[in-house]
Scaffold this motif. Sequence first.
Motif, PDB file in Angstrom:
ATOM      1  N   LEU A  53      38.002  -0.717 -32.106  1.00 58.02           N
ATOM      2  CA  LEU A  53      38.086   0.048 -30.874  1.00 58.02           C
ATOM      3  C   LEU A  53      38.608   0.523 -29.745  1.00 58.02           C
ATOM      4  CD1 LEU A  53      35.963   2.906 -30.921  1.00 58.02           C
ATOM      5  CD2 LEU A  53      34.727   1.751 -29.409  1.00 58.02           C
ATOM      6  N   ASP A  54      38.526  -0.832 -29.249  1.00 59.36           N
ATOM      7  CA  ASP A  54      39.451  -0.369 -27.933  1.00 59.36           C
ATOM      8  C   ASP A  54      40.716   0.078 -27.909  1.00 59.36           C
ATOM      9  OD1 ASP A  54      37.550  -1.475 -26.328  1.00 59.36           O
ATOM     10  OD2 ASP A  54      37.828  -3.211 -26.452  1.00 59.36           O
ATOM     11  N   LYS A  55      41.707  -0.671 -29.235  1.00 54.62           N
ATOM     12  CA  LYS A  55      42.833  -0.150 -30.090  1.00 54.62           C
ATOM     13  C   LYS A  55      43.422   1.198 -30.109  1.00 54.62           C
ATOM     14  CE  LYS A  55      44.171  -4.620 -29.471  1.00 54.62           C
ATOM     15  NZ  LYS A  55      44.902  -5.294 -29.056  1.00 54.62           N
ATOM     16  N   THR A  56      42.315   2.480 -29.761  1.00 54.96           N
ATOM     17  CA  THR A  56      42.596   3.835 -30.215  1.00 54.96           C
ATOM     18  C   THR A  56      42.473   4.624 -29.109  1.00 54.96           C
ATOM     19  OG1 THR A  56      39.867   3.948 -30.347  1.00 54.96           O
ATOM     20  CG2 THR A  56      40.372   3.545 -32.564  1.00 54.96           C
ATOM     21  N   ARG A  57      42.486   3.530 -28.136  1.00 54.62           N
ATOM     22  CA  ARG A  57      42.597   4.336 -26.729  1.00 54.62           C
ATOM     23  C   ARG A  57      43.672   3.265 -25.801  1.00 54.62           C
ATOM     24  NH1 ARG A  57      38.316   6.916 -24.993  1.00 54.62           N
ATOM     25  NH2 ARG A  57      38.777   6.999 -22.722  1.00 54.62           N
ATOM     26  N   LEU A  58      44.969   4.034 -25.220  1.00 60.70           N
ATOM     27  CA  LEU A  58      46.254   3.376 -25.106  1.00 60.70           C
ATOM     28  C   LEU A  58      46.042   3.885 -23.704  1.00 60.70           C
ATOM     29  CD1 LEU A  58      46.629   3.558 -28.292  1.00 60.70           C
ATOM     30  CD2 LEU A  58      49.345   3.702 -27.579  1.00 60.70           C
ATOM     31  N   HIS A  59      46.480   2.455 -22.674  1.00 55.79           N
ATOM     32  CA  HIS A  59      46.356   2.852 -20.833  1.00 55.79           C
ATOM     33  C   HIS A  59      47.969   2.040 -20.363  1.00 55.79           C
ATOM     34  CE1 HIS A  59      41.797   2.962 -21.059  1.00 55.79           C
ATOM     35  NE2 HIS A  59      41.768   2.267 -21.988  1.00 55.79           N
ATOM     36  N   ALA A  60      48.078   2.842 -19.984  1.00 51.84           N
ATOM     37  CA  ALA A  60      49.531   2.312 -19.130  1.00 51.84           C
ATOM     38  C   ALA A  60      49.075   1.152 -18.716  1.00 51.84           C
ATOM     39  CB  ALA A  60      49.746   3.664 -17.181  1.00 51.84           C
ATOM     40  N   PRO A  61      50.387  -0.017 -18.848  1.00 50.83           N
ATOM     41  CA  PRO A  61      50.464  -1.047 -18.024  1.00 50.83           C
ATOM     42  C   PRO A  61      50.461  -1.754 -17.095  1.00 50.83           C
ATOM     43  CG  PRO A  61      52.393  -0.521 -19.876  1.00 50.83           C
ATOM     44  CD  PRO A  61      51.494   0.547 -20.156  1.00 50.83           C
ATOM     45  N   HIS A  62      51.374  -0.450 -16.458  1.00 50.37           N
ATOM     46  CA  HIS A  62      51.849  -0.587 -14.755  1.00 50.37           C
ATOM     47  C   HIS A  62      51.907   0.976 -14.587  1.00 50.37           C
ATOM     48  CE1 HIS A  62      56.356  -0.412 -16.515  1.00 50.37           C
ATOM     49  NE2 HIS A  62      55.310  -1.618 -17.529  1.00 50.37           N
ATOM     50  N   ASP A  63      51.987   1.132 -13.147  1.00 47.76           N
ATOM     51  CA  ASP A  63      52.673   1.876 -12.231  1.00 47.76           C
ATOM     52  C   ASP A  63      54.012   2.400 -12.955  1.00 47.76           C
ATOM     53  OD1 ASP A  63      50.268   1.910 -11.008  1.00 47.76           O
ATOM     54  OD2 ASP A  63      51.579   1.423  -9.203  1.00 47.76           O
ATOM     55  N   GLY A  64      54.669   3.332 -13.218  1.00 49.10           N
ATOM     56  CA  GLY A  64      55.429   4.384 -13.948  1.00 49.10           C
ATOM     57  C   GLY A  64      55.791   5.726 -13.921  1.00 49.10           C
ATOM     58  N   VAL A  65      56.370   5.775 -14.773  1.00 49.62           N
ATOM     59  CA  VAL A  65      57.153   7.413 -14.986  1.00 49.62           C
ATOM     60  C   VAL A  65      56.887   7.465 -16.306  1.00 49.62           C
ATOM     61  CG1 VAL A  65      58.357   9.677 -14.257  1.00 49.62           C
ATOM     62  CG2 VAL A  65      57.749   7.725 -12.550  1.00 49.62           C
TER      63      VAL A  65
END
Length: 338
Positions: free
Chosen positions: A143-155
Amino acid sequence: MFRSLHRLLFSVLALSAPAFANPPLVEVVQPELRLVRDELVTFGSLRSDESLMIRPEVDGRVAQLHFREGQAVSAGDLLVSLDDAITRAELAQAEANLSLAQKNYERAQRLFSRGASNAQARDEAQAEEQAASASLALARARLDKTRLHAPHDGVLGLRHVSPGDYLEAGQDIVNLEVLDPLKVEFRVPQKSAGRIRPGQRIEIAVDAWPDERFVGEVYAINPRVDEAGRSQALRAHVGNAERRLQPGQFVRVAVILAERPDALVVPEEALVPRGDKTQLALVEDGKAVFREVRSGRRKDGWVEIVEGLDAAEQVISAGWQKVSQGSEVRVRRVERSE
């Protein structure tokens, strides 16, 4: 009588002629103290400090995109949601299985404690409870793999998908770039690599900002020399808080090897070539004096004088071709601009 007077007058004028001849006029300048640097100039490219592609780890349909193209994001920001109907159902099933397995294990323990069951039945119930717990953890991970988050700050860059697209694991969604600082990748000849160390300052110039230099610092040197070009690769960091520099830009790199803030410099046209030697023409007590000097760096019409000149002396910048050693001169001082 008349001829005698004429000869006498001619003789007087001839004898007095040198007294009326003016010494040659020369232009003189005062040596200046300026910052002179030894630089190693080469070329390179700008790269993002970190660059990665956001990709899913599981198959699924894009339910929602939570970003705009070109948006700045922070670590942990939600970027993409995949359809999670199936994974949520699997999670509910795993939770129910675990609940049942826990109750069966508790019952088996009570029966074993009263002697109504054997140890094998208790151990089997315990194993089933542990397997159900592992299945629940797996369902939560999916279930967690269905939500993609930014691994670090960036553009973020440009997206490759749209809501409703079905994605396979590993398919490109959008690139994430760290733009401050930027990496500068460049190479130097093998013979010059030994003069460069991590922490050494560099300055870069780009065509987009022709009148500016951006300061950076070397942070890594490849220990392996390229066999084809006999050059060594280096990387530096350059600040980019105002986002005026872009990854992929071609840059001219100047590695600062040494700096002399109070170097003595004179105009380049003041140098007097004498075979393999270099001289300057000076004015001392109204007379021209030629002196051998040792020159250093040359830049923008100025030349560094390393040895043989004092800052208080007057240097002939124009007209030294008309004078010789010890000849009297007339002086016109010239103020040089930058």
